[in-house]
Motif scaffolding. Structure first.
Motif, PDB file in Angstrom:
ATOM      1  N   PRO A 172       6.340 -11.234   0.501  1.00 53.39           N
ATOM      2  CA  PRO A 172       7.778 -10.637   0.078  1.00 53.39           C
ATOM      3  C   PRO A 172       8.395 -11.896  -0.987  1.00 53.39           C
ATOM      4  CG  PRO A 172       7.264 -10.735   2.478  1.00 53.39           C
ATOM      5  CD  PRO A 172       6.138 -11.304   1.826  1.00 53.39           C
ATOM      6  N   ILE A 173       7.712 -13.058  -1.349  1.00 53.53           N
ATOM      7  CA  ILE A 173       8.316 -13.771  -2.388  1.00 53.53           C
ATOM      8  C   ILE A 173       7.980 -13.373  -3.748  1.00 53.53           C
ATOM      9  CG2 ILE A 173       8.122 -15.805  -0.822  1.00 53.53           C
ATOM     10  CD1 ILE A 173       5.854 -16.734  -2.590  1.00 53.53           C
ATOM     11  N   PHE A 174       7.260 -12.386  -3.889  1.00 56.53           N
ATOM     12  CA  PHE A 174       6.815 -11.695  -5.177  1.00 56.53           C
ATOM     13  C   PHE A 174       7.633 -10.481  -5.506  1.00 56.53           C
ATOM     14  CE2 PHE A 174       2.869 -13.982  -4.251  1.00 56.53           C
ATOM     15  CZ  PHE A 174       3.143 -15.124  -5.370  1.00 56.53           C
ATOM     16  N   VAL A 175       7.834 -10.095  -6.758  1.00 53.60           N
ATOM     17  CA  VAL A 175       8.651  -8.901  -7.099  1.00 53.60           C
ATOM     18  C   VAL A 175       7.627  -7.683  -6.856  1.00 53.60           C
ATOM     19  CG1 VAL A 175       9.352  -7.366  -8.874  1.00 53.60           C
ATOM     20  CG2 VAL A 175       9.968 -10.019  -9.155  1.00 53.60           C
ATOM     21  N   GLY A 176       8.047  -6.810  -6.304  1.00 53.57           N
ATOM     22  CA  GLY A 176       7.137  -5.637  -5.629  1.00 53.57           C
ATOM     23  C   GLY A 176       6.727  -5.818  -4.294  1.00 53.57           C
ATOM     24  N   GLY A 177       6.853  -6.834  -3.765  1.00 53.30           N
ATOM     25  CA  GLY A 177       6.203  -7.039  -2.558  1.00 53.30           C
ATOM     26  C   GLY A 177       6.973  -6.681  -1.185  1.00 53.30           C
ATOM     27  N   GLY A 178       6.693  -7.034  -0.113  1.00 63.18           N
ATOM     28  CA  GLY A 178       7.309  -6.251   0.936  1.00 63.18           C
ATOM     29  C   GLY A 178       8.649  -6.964   1.307  1.00 63.18           C
TER      30      GLY A 178
END
Length: 212
Positions: free
Chosen positions: A81-87
């Protein structure tokens, strides 16, 4: 309590309707009204909101960089979730907003709402509505005759009346319901409640059966 019965022209027909004290003159229970309205509105919610957590987004599960020696925080998956496009973390998920409410509470709430309207002199009784064909103009004329133009009006019929319903369905401040579908929310969401003779009989008969 007695109210004169009006006709389509808004004139008294020489008869009075007796409003039962057990339905229209009780001490209102505002908390019961709150609970019943809350349940009604909760049941209108679809609850289909959704989002993707990290187990649902597409992407490789390969460890994207080595654990140590990069000078940055460790990272194990591009779907984090901490990355763009993550959950998404703690995102909305489909759910049912409905909750249980005892039948006796719902009955008390409806009687309380009717008692509020009776106390505020916001109840009108008229003879049973008979319309040959659906005509909105004719229904608007009826509201004008009853001095209800511009107000939020709830018209309660004794039974399902499609002709009356179709005559009023395009009027934004008017709702037509049969007595067996009357709900606390509909009563409280209106400025004036117009009861047909047949509707009054149904409401009071139901109240008597509830008491027994």
């Amino acid at each position: 309590m007695e109210l004169p019965i009006l006709n389509k022209e808004g004139k008294e027909i020489g008869k009075n309707a007796t409003l039962s004290d057990s339905v229209f003159a009780i001490e209102p229970n505002d908390h019961a009204i709150y609970l019943d309205v809350k349940q009604y509105l909760a049941n209108q919610r679809q609850g289909t909101h959704s989002s993707k957590h990290r187990g649902m987004v597409s992407g490789s599960t390969r460890k994207i960089k080595r654990q140590k020696g990069t000078g940055g925080a460790r990272a194990g998956s591009i779907k984090s979730p901490i990355f763009v496009g993550g959950g998404r973390i703690f995102g909305p998920e489909p759910r049912d907003y409905g909750f249980k409410l005892n039948r006796k509470v719902k009955q008390l709430a409806r009687r309380s709402a009717l008692s509020h309207k009776a106390k505020a002199e916001a109840i009108t009784v008229m003879e049973n509505l008979v319309m040959d064909t659906p005509k909105t103009k004719e229904f608007i004329a009826l509201l004008n005759n009853l001095n209800l133009s511009g107000k939020k009006v709830l018209v309660v019929t004794g039974e399902q009346n499609d002709t009356v319903y179709r005559s009023a369905r395009n009027l934004p401040k008017t709702k037509v319901l049969p007595a067996n579908q009357l709900h606390t929310y509909h009563i409280m969401n209106s400025d004036v409640v117009v009861l047909a003779e047949g509707a009054l009989e149904v409401i009071q008969a139901e109240a008597n059966s509830e008491a027994n």
